[in-house]
Motif scaffolding. Structure first.
Motif, PDB file in Angstrom:
ATOM      1  N   THR A 271       0.858  -1.068  -0.036  1.00 61.80           N
ATOM      2  CA  THR A 271       0.063  -0.284  -0.092  1.00 61.80           C
ATOM      3  C   THR A 271       0.738   1.167  -0.235  1.00 61.80           C
ATOM      4  OG1 THR A 271      -1.031  -1.066   1.711  1.00 61.80           O
ATOM      5  CG2 THR A 271      -2.223   0.568   0.925  1.00 61.80           C
ATOM      6  N   PRO A 272       0.929   1.881  -1.083  1.00 55.76           N
ATOM      7  CA  PRO A 272       1.850   3.055  -1.182  1.00 55.76           C
ATOM      8  C   PRO A 272       1.551   4.032  -0.198  1.00 55.76           C
ATOM      9  CG  PRO A 272       0.539   2.995  -3.015  1.00 55.76           C
ATOM     10  CD  PRO A 272       0.134   1.749  -2.418  1.00 55.76           C
ATOM     11  N   LYS A 273       2.452   4.839   0.342  1.00 53.62           N
ATOM     12  CA  LYS A 273       2.157   6.006   1.153  1.00 53.62           C
ATOM     13  C   LYS A 273       2.617   7.292   0.364  1.00 53.62           C
ATOM     14  CE  LYS A 273       2.084   3.635   5.400  1.00 53.62           C
ATOM     15  NZ  LYS A 273       2.406   2.344   5.346  1.00 53.62           N
ATOM     16  N   ILE A 274       1.674   7.999  -0.310  1.00 57.93           N
ATOM     17  CA  ILE A 274       1.779   9.027  -1.013  1.00 57.93           C
ATOM     18  C   ILE A 274       0.925  10.183  -0.800  1.00 57.93           C
ATOM     19  CG2 ILE A 274       0.692   8.445  -2.936  1.00 57.93           C
ATOM     20  CD1 ILE A 274       2.633   9.295  -4.989  1.00 57.93           C
ATOM     21  N   ASP A 275       1.683  11.432  -0.542  1.00 54.09           N
ATOM     22  CA  ASP A 275       0.588  12.583  -0.050  1.00 54.09           C
ATOM     23  C   ASP A 275      -0.160  13.110  -1.508  1.00 54.09           C
ATOM     24  OD1 ASP A 275       2.110  14.579  -1.446  1.00 54.09           O
ATOM     25  OD2 ASP A 275       3.174  14.751   0.460  1.00 54.09           O
ATOM     26  N   LYS A 276      -1.347  13.710  -1.311  1.00 55.19           N
ATOM     27  CA  LYS A 276      -2.203  14.456  -2.157  1.00 55.19           C
ATOM     28  C   LYS A 276      -1.395  15.370  -3.096  1.00 55.19           C
ATOM     29  CE  LYS A 276      -6.336  13.451   0.237  1.00 55.19           C
ATOM     30  NZ  LYS A 276      -7.401  13.834   0.816  1.00 55.19           N
ATOM     31  N   LYS A 277      -0.470  16.266  -2.524  1.00 54.93           N
ATOM     32  CA  LYS A 277       0.302  17.069  -3.233  1.00 54.93           C
ATOM     33  C   LYS A 277       1.068  16.530  -4.266  1.00 54.93           C
ATOM     34  CE  LYS A 277       2.747  21.428  -2.668  1.00 54.93           C
ATOM     35  NZ  LYS A 277       3.462  22.213  -1.711  1.00 54.93           N
ATOM     36  N   GLU A 278       1.745  15.479  -3.603  1.00 54.56           N
ATOM     37  CA  GLU A 278       2.861  14.777  -4.386  1.00 54.56           C
ATOM     38  C   GLU A 278       2.057  14.042  -5.620  1.00 54.56           C
ATOM     39  OE1 GLU A 278       6.283  11.123  -4.313  1.00 54.56           O
ATOM     40  OE2 GLU A 278       5.076  11.870  -2.675  1.00 54.56           O
ATOM     41  N   ILE A 279       1.092  13.723  -5.460  1.00 55.21           N
ATOM     42  CA  ILE A 279      -0.196  13.031  -6.693  1.00 55.21           C
ATOM     43  C   ILE A 279      -0.460  13.819  -7.662  1.00 55.21           C
ATOM     44  CG2 ILE A 279      -2.274  11.709  -7.048  1.00 55.21           C
ATOM     45  CD1 ILE A 279      -2.183  10.541  -4.320  1.00 55.21           C
ATOM     46  N   LEU A 280      -0.877  15.017  -7.169  1.00 53.05           N
ATOM     47  CA  LEU A 280      -1.064  16.261  -8.016  1.00 53.05           C
ATOM     48  C   LEU A 280      -0.126  16.840  -9.172  1.00 53.05           C
ATOM     49  CD1 LEU A 280      -3.717  18.062  -5.942  1.00 53.05           C
ATOM     50  CD2 LEU A 280      -4.030  16.639  -7.693  1.00 53.05           C
ATOM     51  N   THR A 281       1.027  16.679  -8.241  1.00 53.92           N
ATOM     52  CA  THR A 281       2.319  17.179  -9.170  1.00 53.92           C
ATOM     53  C   THR A 281       2.828  16.259 -10.188  1.00 53.92           C
ATOM     54  OG1 THR A 281       3.158  18.083  -7.012  1.00 53.92           O
ATOM     55  CG2 THR A 281       4.742  17.876  -8.567  1.00 53.92           C
ATOM     56  N   LYS A 282       2.631  14.687  -9.668  1.00 57.72           N
ATOM     57  CA  LYS A 282       3.143  13.764 -10.607  1.00 57.72           C
ATOM     58  C   LYS A 282       2.057  13.772 -11.945  1.00 57.72           C
ATOM     59  CE  LYS A 282       5.115  10.898  -7.284  1.00 57.72           C
ATOM     60  NZ  LYS A 282       6.425  10.896  -7.680  1.00 57.72           N
ATOM     61  N   LEU A 283       0.708  14.255 -11.625  1.00 58.78           N
ATOM     62  CA  LEU A 283      -0.282  14.140 -12.408  1.00 58.78           C
ATOM     63  C   LEU A 283      -0.257  15.489 -13.426  1.00 58.78           C
ATOM     64  CD1 LEU A 283      -2.931  13.316 -13.836  1.00 58.78           C
ATOM     65  CD2 LEU A 283      -4.175  14.899 -12.209  1.00 58.78           C
ATOM     66  N   SER A 284       0.278  16.604 -13.010  1.00 56.99           N
ATOM     67  CA  SER A 284       0.519  17.801 -13.787  1.00 56.99           C
ATOM     68  C   SER A 284       1.885  17.606 -14.769  1.00 56.99           C
ATOM     69  CB  SER A 284       0.614  19.006 -12.917  1.00 56.99           C
ATOM     70  OG  SER A 284       1.753  18.910 -12.054  1.00 56.99           O
ATOM     71  N   THR A 285       2.839  17.116 -13.953  1.00 54.84           N
ATOM     72  CA  THR A 285       3.970  16.738 -14.907  1.00 54.84           C
ATOM     73  C   THR A 285       3.950  15.514 -16.002  1.00 54.84           C
ATOM     74  OG1 THR A 285       5.104  15.251 -13.314  1.00 54.84           O
ATOM     75  CG2 THR A 285       5.597  17.891 -13.168  1.00 54.84           C
TER      76      THR A 285
ATOM     77  N   LEU B 260      -5.548   8.716  -4.878  1.00 55.00           N
ATOM     78  CA  LEU B 260      -6.328   9.596  -3.951  1.00 55.00           C
ATOM     79  C   LEU B 260      -7.300   8.803  -3.320  1.00 55.00           C
ATOM     80  CD1 LEU B 260      -6.678  12.625  -6.591  1.00 55.00           C
ATOM     81  CD2 LEU B 260      -5.060  12.547  -4.396  1.00 55.00           C
ATOM     82  N   LYS B 261      -7.739   7.747  -3.914  1.00 54.05           N
ATOM     83  CA  LYS B 261      -8.784   6.797  -3.214  1.00 54.05           C
ATOM     84  C   LYS B 261      -8.461   5.978  -2.140  1.00 54.05           C
ATOM     85  CE  LYS B 261     -12.460   6.709  -6.971  1.00 54.05           C
ATOM     86  NZ  LYS B 261     -13.127   5.921  -7.800  1.00 54.05           N
ATOM     87  N   GLU B 262      -7.037   5.932  -2.162  1.00 49.28           N
ATOM     88  CA  GLU B 262      -6.321   4.750  -0.969  1.00 49.28           C
ATOM     89  C   GLU B 262      -6.417   5.202   0.261  1.00 49.28           C
ATOM     90  OE1 GLU B 262      -2.641   3.771  -2.845  1.00 49.28           O
ATOM     91  OE2 GLU B 262      -3.401   2.534  -4.027  1.00 49.28           O
TER      92      GLU B 262
END
Length: 120
Positions: A92-106, A118-120
């Motif tokens: 189960t990856p531990k990743i914060d929402k801000k990092e997810i959005l950054t990865k999405l935008s790049t 984000l659902k996790e």
């Protein structure tokens, strides 16, 4: 040129069965209900990831480098393949929402991957 067998129905995404096999050499045809191997059921992106994973002998750093993605994205892709092969994910990856959005935008992850994270 032969086309690769697809493992999932393009309409409903359920698993497909092979019902006919043919030998071009002796012209023998066999009809019945045959199942595809687990790897045939992976989509093209998953097959490519498995190929890169094997080529790099499972070395996450090398996979990150070759695909140009981060460690969590490699782990998510691996978990996705594990699930597609019919196994339960354990990571189960531990990743914060801000990092997810950054990865999405790049463009490092797709919108679908971002929603899943984000659902996790």
């Amino acid at each position: 040129m032969k086309k690769e067998v697809i493992g999932r129905c393009p309409v409903c995404n359920n698993e497909l069965d092979v019902t006919r096999l043919h030998c071009n050499y002796c012209n023998t045809t066999i009809e019945g209900k045959f199942s595809l191997c687990k790897f045939c059921k992976l989509n093209d992106e998953q097959k490519y990831f498995v190929e890169v994973f094997i080529k790099n002998r499972g070395n996450i750093k090398e996979i990150e480098k070759e695909l140009g993605i981060s460690y969590p994205t490699v782990r998510n892709k691996l978990e996705n393949v594990i699930e597609a092969l019919g196994y339960s994910p354990k990571y189960t990856p531990k990743i914060d929402k801000k990092e997810i959005l950054t990865k999405l935008s790049t463009g490092e992850i797709t919108a679908e991957e971002a929603v899943k994270l984000l659902k996790e």
